[in-house]
Design an enzyme around this catalytic site. Structure first.
Site, mmCIF file in Angstrom:
data_model
loop_
_atom_site.group_PDB
_atom_site.id
_atom_site.type_symbol
_atom_site.label_atom_id
_atom_site.label_comp_id
_atom_site.label_asym_id
_atom_site.label_seq_id
_atom_site.Cartn_x
_atom_site.Cartn_y
_atom_site.Cartn_z
ATOM 1 N N GLU A 22 0.818 -1.208 0.000
ATOM 2 C CA GLU A 22 0.000 0.000 0.000
ATOM 3 C C GLU A 22 0.856 1.264 0.000
ATOM 4 O O GLU A 22 0.464 2.287 -0.571
ATOM 5 C CB GLU A 22 -0.938 -0.003 1.212
ATOM 6 N N HIS A 25 1.559 2.285 -3.525
ATOM 7 C CA HIS A 25 0.461 3.087 -4.081
ATOM 8 C C HIS A 25 0.494 4.509 -3.522
ATOM 9 O O HIS A 25 0.345 5.496 -4.256
ATOM 10 C CB HIS A 25 -0.887 2.459 -3.715
#
Length: 379
Positions: A22, A25
């Protein structure tokens, strides 16, 4: 005590892998000028949260089975767009949404998650090789399993493998790498036996082995390495060699996983070999226990393997996963416009169903294997 032994290492490993995924991202989204509304480890009710100065809510949730980054303008953490909400925003606010970015930026943001998983794996493997080194076994046969493919080919204890199909062999692990992907294929070995070079032709047979992703079928000859003092050595590596070995190790995992998926499509492999959270938790507990005896290397190695596996899984062209988003972006780039909202919504629902079925099926496999082991222990 047993619960803690397996669940705590599993949650720790999964949280590390998910965080890096994550964060990939997140950081590329920030660099591309997208507002990040939330960065969550886990799902469900919040256990802890804080807001940073950029307006991102960092949260730890109660269900530690994944995580997400929610960009401004997304309907949820799966990056499903919310067109109505975006359309109602002022122009300045709309400019920092994920959907307002050009295709190349959205693709970079989505690809950054799996890429971060590969970077994490390479970094861990590099650290293991640099700080722990590795044990090198000379490619000498210590024993031959009766009834195995190696015995049928004529291998005998003491054989020193010099080459396979012309490829020089300097370690038993190198021989294993070649044999594992060569089931049902005839290999030509040159071995040194009693001071003479002898040619041996052998065909590895399929065998099932345990891995962090479940059971996998690989080629095996039934040869065990010699562990005599002169046939074992410890090697440490500098930074450059460690990275090279880490890249090779990561590629081997990608290759074997790809071979397994290809086997699923061709029918050579069985889907009942897949593992879910329960199976991964079992292996996590085992590696954590091993770490108390031999150091952190086994535990770190498992993190790296799972990081590669999650990176590959997310690149699958399934709606809801990163690979599905990349597929949509590719279609948009070719067509010059995105798929309509109805088509995307339908695709996301199909993707959600596919992921749900995979989770249920892999968990069923875990439970079935656990029951078999308990039944075997009871008998």
């Amino acid at each position: 005590m047993t619960f803690a032994t397996y669940v705590i290492p599993f949650v720790l490993i999964l949280s590390i892998v998910v965080f890096f995924h994550e964060f990939g991202h997140f950081i590329i989204g920030r660099w591309c000028g997208v507002q990040v509304d939330a960065f969550s480890i886990g799902f469900g009710p919040e256990l802890w949260a804080r807001m940073d100065r950029y307006g991102t809510r960092w949260r730890i949730a109660a269900i530690p089975l994944g995580g997400y980054v929610k960009f401004h303008g997304d309907a949820n953490g799966a990056s499903v767009p919310d067109p109505d909400a975006v359309a109602a925003m002022p122009a300045a606010e709309r400019a920092v949404t994920f959907t307002a970015q050009p295709v190349w930026k959205r693709s970079a943001i989505v690809f950054a998650g799996p890429f971060a998983n590969f970077v994490l794996a390479i970094a861990i493997f590099s650290g293991i090789f640099a700080f722990y080194g590795r044990t090198i076994l000379v490619p000498r046969v210590g024993s031959v399993v009766e009834g195995g493919a190696g015995a049928a080919a004529g291998f005998v204890p003491g054989d020193l493998v010099l080459s396979i199909d012309g490829t020089p062999i300097d370690a038993f692990s190198k021989m294993q790498e070649i044999v594992s992907v060569s089931a049902d294929a005839k290999l030509v070995f040159v071995v040194r036996r009693a001071g003479k070079d002898v040619t041996v032709e052998a065909t590895p047979a399929w065998r099932q082995v345990e891995s962090p992703a479940g059971k996998m079928r690989i080629g095996m000859l039934g040869l065990k390495a010699s562990t005599a003092p002169g046939d074992v050595r410890e090697e440490r590596y500098g930074p450059v060699d460690s990275v090279k070995l880490a890249l090779t190790e990561t590629w081997q995992i990608v290759y074997r996983t790809g071979a397994y998926l290809g086997g699923l499509v061709s029918g050579r492999e069985s889907a009942d070999q897949l593992s879910g959270p329960i199976g991964i938790a079992q292996i996590s507990g085992q590696m954590a226990q091993a770490a108390t005896k031999v150091g952190l290397a086994p535990f770190l190695h498992l993190i790296a393997i799972l990081s590669v596996s999650i990176g590959l899984l997310n690149l699958a062209p399934v709606p809801l996963l990163d690979g599905g988003h990349l597929l949509f972006f590719s279609i948009e780039a070719i067509r010059g416009q995105a798929l309509n909202e109805r088509a995307q919504e339908f695709a996301f629902r199909v993707g959600l169903a596919m992921v749900g079925v995979l989770m249920i099926f892999s968990t069923y496999n875990d439970i079935a294997r656990l029951i078999q082991r308990l039944a075997g222990g009871a008998s």
